[in-house]
Write a protein that holds these residues in place. Structure first.
Motif, PDB file in Angstrom:
ATOM      1  N   SER A   1      -7.325  59.653  24.377  1.00  8.09           N
ATOM      2  CA  SER A   1      -7.132  58.643  23.349  1.00  8.09           C
ATOM      3  C   SER A   1      -5.686  58.157  23.352  1.00  8.09           C
ATOM      4  O   SER A   1      -4.806  58.744  23.998  1.00  8.09           O
ATOM      5  CB  SER A   1      -7.495  59.202  21.970  1.00  8.09           C
ATOM      6  OG  SER A   1      -6.576  60.214  21.590  1.00  8.09           O
ATOM      7  N   ALA A   2      -5.449  57.094  22.607  1.00  5.34           N
ATOM      8  CA  ALA A   2      -4.095  56.526  22.537  1.00  5.34           C
ATOM      9  C   ALA A   2      -3.130  57.461  21.823  1.00  5.34           C
ATOM     10  O   ALA A   2      -1.919  57.401  22.032  1.00  5.34           O
ATOM     11  CB  ALA A   2      -4.147  55.177  21.825  1.00  5.34           C
TER      12      ALA A   2
ATOM     13  N   TYR B   1      -7.676  64.534  15.024  1.00  7.55           N
ATOM     14  CA  TYR B   1      -7.726  63.779  16.276  1.00  7.55           C
ATOM     15  C   TYR B   1      -9.174  63.675  16.739  1.00  7.55           C
ATOM     16  O   TYR B   1      -9.927  64.650  16.679  1.00  7.55           O
ATOM     17  CB  TYR B   1      -6.900  64.476  17.356  1.00  7.55           C
ATOM     18  CG  TYR B   1      -5.441  64.615  17.012  1.00  7.55           C
ATOM     19  CD1 TYR B   1      -4.502  63.690  17.462  1.00  7.55           C
ATOM     20  CD2 TYR B   1      -4.993  65.688  16.248  1.00  7.55           C
ATOM     21  CE1 TYR B   1      -3.158  63.814  17.155  1.00  7.55           C
ATOM     22  CE2 TYR B   1      -3.644  65.832  15.931  1.00  7.55           C
ATOM     23  CZ  TYR B   1      -2.738  64.890  16.386  1.00  7.55           C
ATOM     24  OH  TYR B   1      -1.405  65.016  16.082  1.00  7.55           O
ATOM     25  N   TYR B   2      -9.534  62.496  17.210  1.00  8.76           N
ATOM     26  CA  TYR B   2     -10.885  62.244  17.700  1.00  8.76           C
ATOM     27  C   TYR B   2     -10.806  61.612  19.088  1.00  8.76           C
ATOM     28  O   TYR B   2      -9.830  60.928  19.413  1.00  8.76           O
ATOM     29  CB  TYR B   2     -11.633  61.264  16.790  1.00  8.76           C
ATOM     30  CG  TYR B   2     -11.643  61.608  15.329  1.00  8.76           C
ATOM     31  CD1 TYR B   2     -12.625  62.426  14.787  1.00  8.76           C
ATOM     32  CD2 TYR B   2     -10.675  61.081  14.473  1.00  8.76           C
ATOM     33  CE1 TYR B   2     -12.647  62.718  13.429  1.00  8.76           C
ATOM     34  CE2 TYR B   2     -10.681  61.377  13.116  1.00  8.76           C
ATOM     35  CZ  TYR B   2     -11.674  62.190  12.597  1.00  8.76           C
ATOM     36  OH  TYR B   2     -11.676  62.476  11.259  1.00  8.76           O
ATOM     37  N   PRO B   3     -11.865  61.781  19.884  1.00  7.03           N
ATOM     38  CA  PRO B   3     -11.941  60.972  21.104  1.00  7.03           C
ATOM     39  C   PRO B   3     -12.239  59.531  20.735  1.00  7.03           C
ATOM     40  O   PRO B   3     -12.694  59.244  19.622  1.00  7.03           O
ATOM     41  CB  PRO B   3     -13.108  61.608  21.872  1.00  7.03           C
ATOM     42  CG  PRO B   3     -13.923  62.294  20.837  1.00  7.03           C
ATOM     43  CD  PRO B   3     -13.002  62.696  19.730  1.00  7.03           C
ATOM     44  N   GLU B   4     -11.990  58.612  21.640  1.00  7.12           N
ATOM     45  CA  GLU B   4     -12.422  57.241  21.417  1.00  7.12           C
ATOM     46  C   GLU B   4     -13.942  57.255  21.211  1.00  7.12           C
ATOM     47  O   GLU B   4     -14.650  58.091  21.775  1.00  7.12           O
ATOM     48  CB  GLU B   4     -12.063  56.368  22.617  1.00  7.12           C
ATOM     49  CG  GLU B   4     -10.595  56.378  23.011  1.00  7.12           C
ATOM     50  CD  GLU B   4      -9.687  55.757  21.962  1.00  7.12           C
ATOM     51  OE1 GLU B   4     -10.205  55.008  21.095  1.00  7.12           O
ATOM     52  OE2 GLU B   4      -8.466  56.001  21.996  1.00  7.12           O
TER      53      GLU B   4
ATOM     54  N   CYS C   1     -17.347  59.853  22.710  1.00  4.27           N
ATOM     55  CA  CYS C   1     -17.942  60.900  21.877  1.00  4.27           C
ATOM     56  C   CYS C   1     -19.232  61.428  22.494  1.00  4.27           C
ATOM     57  O   CYS C   1     -19.519  62.625  22.431  1.00  4.27           O
ATOM     58  CB  CYS C   1     -18.211  60.366  20.471  1.00  4.27           C
ATOM     59  SG  CYS C   1     -16.730  60.196  19.445  1.00  4.27           S
TER      60      CYS C   1
END
Length: 349
Positions: A128-129, A299-302, A306
């Motif tokens: 991710s960014a 924090y999450y993945p784009e 997912c």
């Protein structure tokens, strides 16, 4: 020296291929990826049909690999390592990806590396960014897996809690089926929940006050079944939406509060949420608010990463190689691990 890693994912009902390049400093870089979902094919059956899934993977992998290579502007011969999902997952589906990967490695005289599917999900937010830093607590909510892990580095995982019976994803899918919703059930239930009142039905929050970090959603599924039977024959769509919203609220509350408890127990202030359920908007909103209130980051993945995908497999392989955790091999005989606990990864590798 940087390495170009081709990753192949075929553990269930998505076929994914991606190219990742390691970097001397920093997170590996995603150069190209291609993904095919089998949702439309399995929808007629109300769930994944393993044999159909395996056959479809066979048809899709090579065209997807060519697509990913073209997107990255790389020739097949430029690949340095071929990575594939070794497990967990459907045995036949895993064998397709493993077979193609090892055949490709042998044809190119390149080493191969089998990757843990859940480790791919766990590390996917690094693409991710705004990637996380180690250490952190990870909430893994993918299919039949709901786990809380302490993550101190690549390959350094300690299980804090896990599902005893039905996982969160299964609770979403089974509840959706009880409500007469289509496949895949989780996203369908979440969409219906947007039109409902989550306070209408008083559903249980299993193990919410158990004192540990384990999960159990079987009791919730039984409660949803009881309420769904009462609605049979009712023309009121609002009641179904209210039940969907109440179900989602119960699942989300358990996941959020257990995650916050894991942060408190470990003393960490970073939470990573990964896996398909991690795309759920209600879960993200509740976790964001709860973590912000205690000065923690989530924090999450784009969203596109997912679900199952080749990028997370290529990334996990690249990070293991980059960190010296594991070396690829040139033994092209392969096996797969349909059942493979993530906390046993070091011993099983």
């Amino acid at each position: 020296m940087s390495l170009l890693v081709l990753g192949i994912e075929s553990s269930c009902d998505e076929t994914g291929v991606a190219l990742v390049r390691t970097r001397e400093h920093g997170v590996p870089e995603l150069l190209g990826q291609a993904l095919h979902s089998q949702i439309a094919m399995h929808a007629d059956y109300g769930g994944v049909v393993p044999e159909l899934a395996s056959r479809d993977h066979i048809r899709r992998i090579i065209p997807l690999a060519n697509e990913a290579l073209a997107q990255a502007g790389k020739a097949l011969e430029a690949i340095d390592v071929v990575a594939y999902t070794r497990g967990p997952g459907l045995a036949g589906a895993l064998l397709v990806g493993a077979g193609v990967a090892c055949a490709l490695g042998a044809a190119l005289a390149r080493p191969v590396l089998g990757v843990h599917h859940l480790e791919g999900h766990l590390l996917s937010p690094f693409l991710s960014a705004d990637p996380p830093e180690f250490p952190f607590v990870a909430l893994l909510v993918s299919g039949g897996h709901t786990q809380l892990m302490r993550v101190d580095g690549v390959g350094r995982y300690r299980l804090l809690g896990e599902t005893i019976d039905d996982a969160a994803g299964e609770a979403f899918d089974k509840s959706a089926k009880l409500l007469g919703l289509g496949y895949p059930g989780g996203p369908a239930l979440a969409r219906l929940a947007d039109f409902g009142d989550a306070t209408t039905y008083k559903l249980p929050r299993p193990l919410l006050h158990s004192g540990d970090l384990d999960f159990s959603f079987a009791g919730l599924k039984t409660a949803v079944l009881t309420q769904a039977r009462k609605l049979e024959g009712s023309p009121c769509e609002q009641q179904r939406a209210d039940l969907a919203a109440s179900t989602q609220a119960a699942i989300v509350e358990v996941l959020a509060k257990k995650s916050l408890k894991a942060l408190a127990q470990t003393g960490l202030d970073r939470l990573v949420v990964a896996g398909g359920v991690g795309a759920n908007r209600a879960l993200r909103e509740q976790l964001n608010a709860a973590c912000a209130a205690r000065g923690a980051r989530v924090y999450y993945p784009e969203l596109a990463l997912c679900t199952d995908n080749g990028a997370m497999i290529a990334l996990a392989a690249a990070m293991r190689l980059q960190g010296g955790v594991e070396a690829p091999n040139r033994d092209y005989a392969f096996d797969v691990k349909p059942r493979w606990p993530l906390d046993q990864l070091a011993q099983a590798a």
